[in-house]
Every structure is written in structure tokens, then in C-alpha cells.
Write a protein that holds these residues in place. Structure first.
Motif, PDB file in Angstrom:
ATOM      1  N   SER A  39      63.075 107.859  56.929  1.00 19.19           N
ATOM      2  CA  SER A  39      62.686 106.542  57.406  1.00 19.19           C
ATOM      3  C   SER A  39      61.637 105.990  56.441  1.00 19.19           C
ATOM      4  N   ILE A  40      61.902 104.813  55.891  1.00 18.61           N
ATOM      5  CA  ILE A  40      60.980 104.267  54.893  1.00 18.61           C
ATOM      6  C   ILE A  40      60.617 102.823  55.217  1.00 18.61           C
ATOM      7  N   ASN A  41      59.583 102.368  54.534  1.00 22.66           N
ATOM      8  CA  ASN A  41      59.180 100.972  54.647  1.00 22.66           C
ATOM      9  C   ASN A  41      58.427 100.616  53.366  1.00 22.66           C
ATOM     10  N   THR A  42      57.945  99.400  53.273  1.00 21.43           N
ATOM     11  CA  THR A  42      57.235  99.040  52.043  1.00 21.43           C
ATOM     12  C   THR A  42      55.884  99.752  52.025  1.00 21.43           C
ATOM     13  N   GLU A  43      55.339  99.905  50.819  1.00 19.79           N
ATOM     14  CA  GLU A  43      54.024 100.567  50.689  1.00 19.79           C
ATOM     15  C   GLU A  43      52.993  99.889  51.601  1.00 19.79           C
ATOM     16  N   ARG A  44      53.023  98.562  51.610  1.00 22.80           N
ATOM     17  CA  ARG A  44      52.004  97.826  52.380  1.00 22.80           C
ATOM     18  C   ARG A  44      52.144  98.114  53.879  1.00 22.80           C
ATOM     19  N   ILE A  45      53.370  98.117  54.345  1.00 18.47           N
ATOM     20  CA  ILE A  45      53.567  98.336  55.786  1.00 18.47           C
ATOM     21  C   ILE A  45      53.219  99.776  56.165  1.00 18.47           C
ATOM     22  N   ILE A  46      53.566 100.718  55.302  1.00 18.32           N
ATOM     23  CA  ILE A  46      53.204 102.119  55.578  1.00 18.32           C
ATOM     24  C   ILE A  46      51.678 102.242  55.662  1.00 18.32           C
ATOM     25  N   GLY A  63      72.971 112.330  52.892  1.00 13.95           N
ATOM     26  CA  GLY A  63      71.652 111.724  53.102  1.00 13.95           C
ATOM     27  C   GLY A  63      71.719 110.402  53.847  1.00 13.95           C
ATOM     28  N   GLY A  64      70.561 109.864  54.091  1.00 15.50           N
ATOM     29  CA  GLY A  64      70.511 108.573  54.766  1.00 15.50           C
ATOM     30  C   GLY A  64      69.130 107.969  54.675  1.00 15.50           C
ATOM     31  N   VAL A  65      69.097 106.663  54.831  1.00  6.35           N
ATOM     32  CA  VAL A  65      67.831 105.949  54.785  1.00  6.35           C
ATOM     33  C   VAL A  65      67.794 105.004  55.982  1.00  6.35           C
ATOM     34  N   ILE A  66      66.715 105.083  56.727  1.00 10.05           N
ATOM     35  CA  ILE A  66      66.505 104.103  57.796  1.00 10.05           C
ATOM     36  C   ILE A  66      65.359 103.208  57.330  1.00 10.05           C
ATOM     37  N   ILE A  67      65.626 101.940  57.224  1.00 10.83           N
ATOM     38  CA  ILE A  67      64.575 101.006  56.832  1.00 10.83           C
ATOM     39  C   ILE A  67      64.156 100.292  58.110  1.00 10.83           C
ATOM     40  N   ALA A  68      62.991 100.666  58.628  1.00 10.37           N
ATOM     41  CA  ALA A  68      62.601 100.139  59.934  1.00 10.37           C
ATOM     42  C   ALA A  68      61.108 100.336  60.183  1.00 10.37           C
ATOM     43  N   PRO A  69      60.504  99.409  60.876  1.00 10.71           N
ATOM     44  CA  PRO A  69      61.061  98.099  61.196  1.00 10.71           C
ATOM     45  C   PRO A  69      60.864  97.162  60.014  1.00 10.71           C
ATOM     46  N   VAL A  70      61.871  96.354  59.759  1.00 12.08           N
ATOM     47  CA  VAL A  70      61.732  95.361  58.684  1.00 12.08           C
ATOM     48  C   VAL A  70      60.890  94.212  59.240  1.00 12.08           C
ATOM     49  N   ILE A  71      59.773  93.961  58.589  1.00  9.24           N
ATOM     50  CA  ILE A  71      58.855  92.918  59.065  1.00  9.24           C
ATOM     51  C   ILE A  71      58.966  91.729  58.118  1.00  9.24           C
ATOM     52  N   LEU A  72      59.366  90.604  58.676  1.00  8.33           N
ATOM     53  CA  LEU A  72      59.678  89.436  57.857  1.00  8.33           C
ATOM     54  C   LEU A  72      58.460  88.527  57.791  1.00  8.33           C
ATOM     55  N   GLU A  73      57.504  88.918  56.991  1.00 12.26           N
ATOM     56  CA  GLU A  73      56.308  88.088  56.834  1.00 12.26           C
ATOM     57  C   GLU A  73      55.773  88.269  55.421  1.00 12.26           C
ATOM     58  N   GLY A  74      54.940  87.336  54.981  1.00 12.13           N
ATOM     59  CA  GLY A  74      54.362  87.393  53.639  1.00 12.13           C
ATOM     60  C   GLY A  74      55.465  87.408  52.596  1.00 12.13           C
ATOM     61  N   ASP A  75      55.254  88.239  51.575  1.00 11.46           N
ATOM     62  CA  ASP A  75      56.195  88.289  50.460  1.00 11.46           C
ATOM     63  C   ASP A  75      57.274  89.344  50.716  1.00 11.46           C
ATOM     64  N   LYS A  94      60.495  89.570  50.855  1.00  5.21           N
ATOM     65  CA  LYS A  94      61.691  89.779  50.021  1.00  5.21           C
ATOM     66  C   LYS A  94      61.343  90.606  48.782  1.00  5.21           C
ATOM     67  N   LYS A  95      60.233  90.257  48.157  1.00  6.14           N
ATOM     68  CA  LYS A  95      59.844  90.995  46.952  1.00  6.14           C
ATOM     69  C   LYS A  95      59.451  92.438  47.299  1.00  6.14           C
ATOM     70  N   GLU A  96      58.732  92.596  48.391  1.00 10.75           N
ATOM     71  CA  GLU A  96      58.265  93.944  48.745  1.00 10.75           C
ATOM     72  C   GLU A  96      59.433  94.875  49.085  1.00 10.75           C
ATOM     73  N   TYR A  97      60.418  94.358  49.834  1.00 12.86           N
ATOM     74  CA  TYR A  97      61.574  95.209  50.135  1.00 12.86           C
ATOM     75  C   TYR A  97      62.429  95.442  48.898  1.00 12.86           C
ATOM     76  N   SER A  98      62.448  94.447  48.019  1.00 11.16           N
ATOM     77  CA  SER A  98      63.183  94.638  46.780  1.00 11.16           C
ATOM     78  C   SER A  98      62.513  95.722  45.926  1.00 11.16           C
ATOM     79  N   ASP A  99      61.185  95.696  45.832  1.00 12.14           N
ATOM     80  CA  ASP A  99      60.459  96.754  45.101  1.00 12.14           C
ATOM     81  C   ASP A  99      60.741  98.130  45.715  1.00 12.14           C
ATOM     82  N   MET A 100      60.754  98.158  47.039  1.00  7.85           N
ATOM     83  CA  MET A 100      60.991  99.436  47.723  1.00  7.85           C
ATOM     84  C   MET A 100      62.375 100.005  47.361  1.00  7.85           C
TER      85      MET A 100
END
Ligand code: SF4
Length: 343
Positions: free
Chosen positions: A197-204, A231-243, A245-251
Motif C-alpha cells: 500500500s503506497i501513497n505520495t511522500e507528502r501524504i505518508i 505482486g500488487g500495489v494499492i494506492i490509497a487513499p488518493v487525496i485530490l488536493e494541492g499538486d 497530479k504531479k505528486e502521484y505522477s512522481d510516485m
């Protein structure tokens, strides 16, 4: 920084736990690490965890380990992602503000490890037999993150060995923790899928306290996949605020760099942030200063649930934007991946 496997302040043993060899081994190991161990008088009665306020109770619970014997061997169902839950561990030492378990495990959410693993797996064998020749899938992380206790209990390793020999049985679980060394060399025969389970650095950093960072998680996934695990990746929770799109793209760039050439059998699950009023109240009791976006504003739609209570999800436009973006990014980086859902 790597987190120690277990972050506990107190340990309780349930009656009967020392009748099992694994119980004795865990007792010796925890004792040699200087843990103070108490014995409970009866099953499921953990009454002496301190805590005067909801916040204190929560944090004390999170630092408590119970070593117990699983009495009920009726497994709960786990639809739609698996057929049954596999009860090896309940609870988690991580402190994610939005964890689903925060409303499920009471005010003092301790971790409980079951030591009668052979009995639990024998029961799984019965369920498999009843359904064969249909496949039966078990989820070992429905009410826990089972990895932190693994170096102590070895439960997942035993389960992976067991499922490798089941023609019709499969195991899956998800984690945020990288303590997977003991699983790497097992002869899993492709019967266990391990997701991270992963998320952006900022959200973590902001919301997933006492959990490892993004890089450590994806490194662990990469090592498992190098050893042939699906394998598998769970991207959660996706938080749609600030930048976002760029942060999830970096991730996803980081994930792709790490898994390069080694990502053939990988599934993705993408889950947008949502909340119920009840969950929001619980979160605010424990994390009064949280910056989680939980306003009932125009970014949200109220969606009625199956059982009468509803939840706040992002509105249709935002969800569509999210879905398009993730479909494109995952497709580009991982053309062979299966997207299980984006919701
Ligand atoms: Fe919950 Fe997973 Fe965070 Fe543990 S790591 S607190 S199970 S969300």
C-alpha cells in the motif's frame, strides 16, 4: 529510517498460549528483549491498557501486543477481493489517520497475534476442499497489517508454505512494512500475491505515522517480485488536493524505476479518499489537528451505502479526472499490469 519490527510497550499472553511451542518461543524472545509480559485471566478480556482520553487510549492500544489462541475457526467472508479472511493477526502498530481499522477495533486498538497457526491453516484446508475444483482465495490482511509481527510469529511464512501445496488455494495480503526477508526464499509456487500500500511522500509524512516511507515500501515489493511472487500495489487513499497530479505522477515514476524489468504479474487497486461521519468523529477525537480533507463541501458527494449509512466521496468530475489520469499513468509505466479497480 527502517522501523523496528515491533513497537510495543506491553505484551499480554492469553491463557493457553504457552501450551503451544510457538507461544513458548515468542515468550522467550520477547522476554529476552526486555518486554514486560503479563498473563490475561481470560480470552478476549484485555482490560488493563491505560488511557484516560480517546487519544491516549488509542496510542496505548497501538503499543500493546496480545499473544492469543484463536478459538473461533469460522472464517469471515471477504468479498469481493477474496473468499475468506485468514485470521493470523488482528490490528496494526501503524498509526495512519484514515485507517479503516480505527472504527473497527474499539478505543484501544491493540495487535493480537494468534499462535495456533496449524489449526487455522487446517481450517483453511477444509474451506478449500469444500469449494474445489473452484479456486479459493484467502486474504490475510483484512483486519491487520500482518508483517510487523512476522519476525516473531512466522505466521505468514507458514501460510505461504501451506498455500504453495494447495492446488485450489491461494493467499493474498497487503502491507506497508518492509520486514519481508524471511519470506523471500520460500517456495511459494505463485500461490501468494503480496501487495504494498503506497501513497505520495507528502501524504505518508503527513498522515501515515509510524509507517515506513515510500522508497522502503517499493523496495520491499521489488525484492519480493524478484523472488517470483505475484505482486500488487494499492494506492490509497488518493487525496485530490494541492499538486496531486504531479505528486502521484512522481510516485508512479519511482515505482516504475524500482520495478523495472520485473513487473510482469502486478495488479493495481486505486481508491479515492472517502469518509463517513462516524469515521470523521473518531479521527477528530484522536487527531484533533489533522489536516485530512473532511469538509462536506462542493468537492464531495454523499453516497448512500448498503447498510443505511452513507459516505462522502469526491464528486463525479474529480473522480473521472482521477480515473483518466491513473489509467493513463499505470498503462504507460506498466503495460502488462492488471488494474483491478479505480474507485
Ligand atoms: Fe491501518 Fe494499514 Fe496504516 Fe496499519 S498500516 S494503521 S493497517 S492503514
Amino acid at each position: 529510517m527502517a522501523l523496528a519490527a515491533l513497537q510495543v510497550k506491553r505484551v499480554f499472553f492469553e491463557p493457553g498460549a504457552l501450551d503451544y511451542q510457538l507461544g513458548k518461543e515468542m515468550y522467550s524472545r520477547l522476554k529476552s528483549e526486555g518486554q514486560e509480559i503479563c498473563f490475561l485471566k481470560s480470552h478476549n478480556r484485555v482490560t488493563s491498557i491505560p488511557g484516560k482520553t480517546p487519544r491516549e487510549s488509542f496510542f496505548q492500544g497501538k503499543s500493546t501486543l496480545v499473544v492469543g489462541v484463536r478459538k473461533t475457526l469460522d472464517f469471515a467472508t471477504c468479498k469481493p477481493s477474496a473468499h475468506y479472511q485468514l485470521p493470523l493477526v488482528t490490528g496494526c502498530q501503524g498509526i495512519c489517520e484514515y485507517c479503516y481499522l480505527n472504527t473497527q477495533l474499539g478505543k484501544k486498538p491493540y495487535t493480537r497475534v494468534y499462535i495456533n497457526i496449524d489449526e487455522i491453516l487446517a481450517q483453511a484446508g477444509k474451506y478449500i476442499q469444500e469449494r474445489q475444483p473452484e479456486k479459493t482465495v484467502f486474504e490475510a490482511a483484512a483486519t491487520s497489517d500482518p508483517i510487523p509481527a512476522e519476525p516473531y510469529s512466522g505466521a505468514l511464512a507458514k501460510a505461504i508454505d501451506f498455500f504453495a501445496l494447495q492446488e485450489y488455494g491461494y493467499l493474498k495480503f497487503v502491507s506497508k512494512f518492509p520486514n519481508i526477508d524471511s519470506l523471500l526464499d520460500l517456495d511459494h509456487r505463485g500461490h501468494t500475491r503480496i501487495r504494498f500500500s503506497i501513497n505520495t511522500e507528502r501524504i505518508i509524512q503527513t498522515h501515515e505515522h509510524r509507517t515506513p516511507g515510500l522508497q522502503e515500501r517499493i523496495k520491499a515489493l521489488s525484492r519480493l517480485m524478484e523472488h517470483g511472487y505475484p505482486g500488487g500495489v494499492i494506492i490509497a487513499p488518493v487525496i485530490l488536493e494541492g499538486d496531486w497530479k504531479k505528486e502521484y505522477s512522481d510516485m508512479l515514476n519511482k515505482l516504475s524505476d524500482e520495478l523495472k524489468g520485473n513487473n510482469r504479474d502486478i495488479h493495481f487497486e486505486v481508491i479515492s479518499h472517502r469518509f463517513t461521519r462516524r469515521a470523521r468523529n473518531t479521527i477528530l477525537e484522536v487527531f484533533p489537528d489533522t489536516s485530512l480533507p473532511m469538509a462536506e463541501d462542493e468537492s464531495r458527494t454523499y453516497k448512500y451505502g448498503q447498510f443505511g449509512y452513507g459516505k462522502y466521496v469526491y464528486n463525479k468530475e474529480l473522480l473521472q479526472e482521477m480515473s483518466i489520469l491513473f489509467t493513463e499513468m499505470i498503462g504507460r509505466h506498466f503495460p502488462e499490469a492488471k488494474i483491478d479497480y479505480i474507485i
